[in-house]
Motif scaffolding. Structure first.
Motif, PDB file in Angstrom:
ATOM      1  N   SER A 253       0.837  -1.211   0.000  1.00 24.63           N
ATOM      2  CA  SER A 253       0.000   0.000   0.000  1.00 24.63           C
ATOM      3  C   SER A 253       0.864   1.250   0.000  1.00 24.63           C
ATOM      4  O   SER A 253       0.566   2.234  -0.694  1.00 24.63           O
ATOM      5  N   LYS A 257       1.191   4.877  -2.838  1.00 32.01           N
ATOM      6  CA  LYS A 257       0.609   6.153  -2.385  1.00 32.01           C
ATOM      7  C   LYS A 257       0.730   7.303  -3.382  1.00 32.01           C
ATOM      8  O   LYS A 257       0.025   8.302  -3.254  1.00 32.01           O
ATOM      9  N   SER A 396      -3.825  -3.854  -3.189  1.00 33.63           N
ATOM     10  CA  SER A 396      -3.275  -3.854  -1.829  1.00 33.63           C
ATOM     11  C   SER A 396      -4.430  -3.531  -0.883  1.00 33.63           C
ATOM     12  O   SER A 396      -5.556  -3.329  -1.332  1.00 33.63           O
ATOM     13  N   LYS A 397      -4.136  -3.460   0.417  1.00 31.87           N
ATOM     14  CA  LYS A 397      -5.212  -3.160   1.374  1.00 31.87           C
ATOM     15  C   LYS A 397      -5.854  -1.809   1.060  1.00 31.87           C
ATOM     16  O   LYS A 397      -7.048  -1.631   1.175  1.00 31.87           O
ATOM     17  N   GLU A 398      -5.028  -0.837   0.663  1.00 34.51           N
ATOM     18  CA  GLU A 398      -5.563   0.518   0.472  1.00 34.51           C
ATOM     19  C   GLU A 398      -5.883   0.881  -0.972  1.00 34.51           C
ATOM     20  O   GLU A 398      -6.625   1.833  -1.202  1.00 34.51           O
TER      21      GLU A 398
END
Ligand code: AHR
Length: 497
Positions: A253, A257, A396-398
């Motif tokens: 994650s 970004k 990913s998680k985010e």
């Protein structure tokens, strides 16, 4: 896993404004005192500036440096920092709760920037002050002579004006932490009126208005819209600020970004264009991403810092290898938006969330993030091209649909150079890339630089630089077809000449 790309010299985004490789020095922690300035140091020059630090700044080829804040500027009296040094006041510095000695001020910083080969981007205080202090400051720095403030500058030993061209109308005025925090309406009005007075003194300047301090601000993007609605006539740029961190230790994650940064840029750009349409204006507002970096490693240590001391070690993040990868991806994001992001400042430059660190009375050394910043600044000048890239993706998680590869390319017809910047975010596998570069006839592969390390958490220190680039990247170029093997978690700079 494999990736394909077509890069053609006719697929232009825009000429890169070199000011996207700017940086920032705030009167904060050891950025000024013990950073760029340390009179007792063996490397200090006649003004007390560290020559070893200047050399590293020049290595980065930083074109412009924002000064003197940051949060600090919102309670700063610029008059404290000019004139005879022994008459300058010691003040409580409210943003970072330290003591400001004012040994360094506007004139010294202008001298330092000249030595560094950089222009100054000056911020005015719109927290505790306003129109009057700002118009006096620009008369002091930019007016040739024959008036009160310009003659005062001369009496301080500076016969010629500094001619500072780029000015920030305050700093992060949307933030409740800011001294003199303002609602969008309050800020838009003071930005317009201060900008008007400053441009009456010197019509050749460019003005940057504050936007949002990050994408999580509750007033984002209304702050930008209202500010521009009120200050469109005077303003040339809107500012964006954003810092990232890997607080949950989730590299997949974290490395994605810059997708948030991309979304931030797209939203602000649309907001500018909405106001442009609303005003039936011909003028386009550009984006100044004047604070960006990774910032989180030092948060806990900073809570333990004693208030009201001089130049304590604040915001001294020690960057690891994964931070350098994200910094590389953020630079790629700027290049992808070269048509609207015309300025950007890595925050900051020395000791405070910085690529350059110093030891008091000791060495100056390079953090991991120094390298992608340096490569982009040295080789990312020319026209930003639009690579047509098909990269495998991950979730990913985010984030969802994250391309494993981030890519930007810059072509300099003048220097006969093409540079391709690529980050591979895959945590376990290398990715082979085949790229069609047939439009660059006659070019050959000059080098393939790589920044890679087995340990995402590896750091550099004053004693050992663990994370350094090498030039043994695996690439071949035959008949216009580039074949590269992009190592797992790596920053790549592929250069054609
Ligand atoms: O760069 C550190 C700080 O981050 C700056 O002073 C401020 O503008 C931002 O919040």
């Amino acid at each position: 896993l494999q990736a394909k790309m077509v890069l053609d010299k006719n697929y232009e985004i825009a000429k890169v404004d070199e000011r996207i490789y700017g940086s920032f020095i705030e009167h904060l922690g050891r950025a000024v005192y013990g950073g760029i300035y340390e009179p007792g140091h063996p490397q200090a020059d006649e003004q007390g500036f560290r020559k070893d630090v200047l050399e590293l700044v020049r290595e980065l080829r930083v074109p412009i440096v924002r000064y003197p804040g940051g949060n600090m500027v919102s309670a700063y009296n610029w008059e404290d920092g000019v004139g005879p040094e022994d008459e300058r006041p010691r003040r409580l510095e409210l943003a970072w709760r330290t003591i400001e000695t004012n040994e360094v001020g506007t004139n010294e910083f202008a001298d330092w920037a000249k030595k560094a080969g950089a222009d100054v981007m000056m911020a005015v205080n719109l927290g505790t002050r306003g129109i009057d202090a700002a118009r006096n400051l620009i008369e002091y720095t930019n007016h040739p002579g024959g008036t009160y403030w310009s003659e005062l500058r001369k009496s301080h030993g500076y016969d010629h004006p500094h001619n500072i061209k780029t000015w920030c109308l305050g700093n992060e005025m949307d933030g409740p932490w800011q001294v003199g925090h303002k609602t969008p309406y309050e800020y838009g009005r003071i930005a317009e009126e201060t900008g008007k007075a400053m441009k009456l003194v010197d019509p050749s300047i460019e003005l940057v208005a504050c936007g949002s301090s990050n994408t999580d601000m509750p007033t984002f993007p209304e702050y930008e819209a209202t500010t521009l609605d009120l200050a469109y006539e005077q303003v040339d740029f809107i500012s964006l600020h954003q810092y990232y961190g890997n607080r949950t230790n989730d590299p997949a994650s974290y490395l994605a970004k810059n997708m948030d940064m991309d979304h931030f840029i797209r939203t602000v750009r649309s907001t500018c264009d909405y106001i442009k349409a609303k005003k039936r204006s011909k003028k386009t507002i550009n984006l100044s991403f004047d604070e960006w970096n990774v910032w989180y490693h030092s948060n806990e240590a900073d809570k333990r810092i004693e208030p009201w001391t001089v130049a304590p070690p604040q915001l001294e993040d020690v960057y690891n290898f994964e931070d350098a990868l994200l910094v590389g991806s953020m630079l790629i994001t700027f290049l992808q938006h070269a048509d609207r992001v015309k300025m950007a400042c890595m925050a900051q430059l020395v000791n405070v969330i910085a690529p350059i660190m110093t030891e008091n009375n000791g060495k100056a050394w390079k953090q991991t993030i120094f390298y992608p910043y340096m490569h982009a600044s040295l080789f990312g000048r020319g026209v930003s091209l639009k690579p047509v890239l098909s990269s495998p993706k991950y979730d990913s998680k985010e984030f969802t649909d994250v391309p494993y590869l981030d890519c930007a390319a810059v072509y300099s017809e003048e220097n006969k150079e093409v540079t391709i910047f690529i980050v591979n975010k895959n945590l376990t596998d290398s990715i082979p890339l085949t790229a069609d570069l047939r439009s660059f006839e006659g070019y050959h592969l000059a080098e393939h630089l790589v920044l890679a390390h087995d340990d995402l958490k590896a750091v550099n220190t004053a004693v050992k630089e663990e994370v350094v680039p090498h030039s043994k990247g695996q690439s071949t170029l035959e008949e216009g077809i580039l074949k590269s093997n992009l190592e797992k978690t790596s920053w790549n700079v592929i250069r054609l000449k």
